[in-house]
Enzyme design. Sequence first.
Site, PDB file in Angstrom:
ATOM      1  N   GLU A 123      28.825  19.025  49.886  1.00  0.00           N
ATOM      2  CA  GLU A 123      28.097  19.741  50.931  1.00  0.00           C
ATOM      3  C   GLU A 123      27.353  18.737  51.806  1.00  0.00           C
ATOM      4  OE1 GLU A 123      24.341  21.800  50.264  1.00  0.00           O
ATOM      5  OE2 GLU A 123      24.407  21.164  48.157  1.00  0.00           O
ATOM      6  N   ASP A 149      21.460   5.800  37.439  1.00  0.00           N
ATOM      7  CA  ASP A 149      21.447   4.796  38.530  1.00  0.00           C
ATOM      8  C   ASP A 149      20.466   5.231  39.617  1.00  0.00           C
ATOM      9  OD1 ASP A 149      22.093   2.600  40.033  1.00  0.00           O
ATOM     10  OD2 ASP A 149      24.037   3.346  40.711  1.00  0.00           O
TER      11      ASP A 149
END
Length: 322
Positions: free
Chosen positions: A95, A205
């Site tokens: 999206e 991360d």
Amino acid sequence: MIPAPVLAALRRALGLEPSDPIETRPMGGGCINNGARVETRAGRFFLKWNADAGQRFFQVEAEGLGALAATKTVRTPTVVGRSGDSDPVPWLLLEWIDPGRASQASWERLGRELAALHRSGADDSGRWGWHNDNVIGSLPQPNGWTDDWGDFWARRRIRPLARELLTRGAITSRQLGLIERAADLAGRLLGPASLTDGPSLLHGDPWSGNVLFARAGHPMLIDPAVYIGHREVDLAMCRLFGGFPRLFYDAYAEAWPLGPDHEHRLPLYQLYPLLVHARLFGGGYVESALRAASSTAAPPPATRPPPAGSSRRTADRPPPSG
């Protein structure tokens, strides 16, 4: 330019006709992938593709985003579609997020949401790891399951990269020995705190480049390297490359205070992403990793009382991005 096979696959994924227009605008896809904004009659999306990646590259990213979203604690972009095994060029369609500006409230919210993720993101098995291997940046990230967190950190995170650096001539045998000695301390240094806190689902991360702020300032996490681990891993990564203000950490600690001596565990947790960077970029990251290994063996600070409210679960260069 988006490869023709990817455009054809996008049409199929979005139910578009061959005559339907697709407008594209190149966007940063990180230092690993190509990226573009895609506008169609079906909506606006963000596309990533990488002709050099294997098909599992975006598959595990999509799985990671789904795992984070399933906790209903942090927001991630919705996965609209991804390449299949027969696609010649791997791709991932997400999206589109209209960018906003971060405020103090945005960073505080991120701190609380990350703490909520860490509290709710693991099952009751007490195991550490993940059901399959995935990636961090462009490197393979081995996982598997274990009942011993210290062993997981040493065997799955530190030693494989250190030995690969030796094979590539980036470090000497003596320097490998220093890193191996740091790995040997993982059980003693990390084990007690990890047992106190329990396993958490990690983003894996979370540097500042993997945080987006939507139009209303709502924080969103992207490019995960998920697994079940000790929550201090994510916080150590946040601190390694800067970009997170003090109020983010204060909000996290208010939601879930860190245990005693977390600063002494910090170098060993930062050693892994530094080894990742040493493998990808070389240069000063090798020296940074060696300093972290040396700091791991330094004596702990003087004994001090735990932070107020501490309890168990029940109470340089940016890193690589996808």
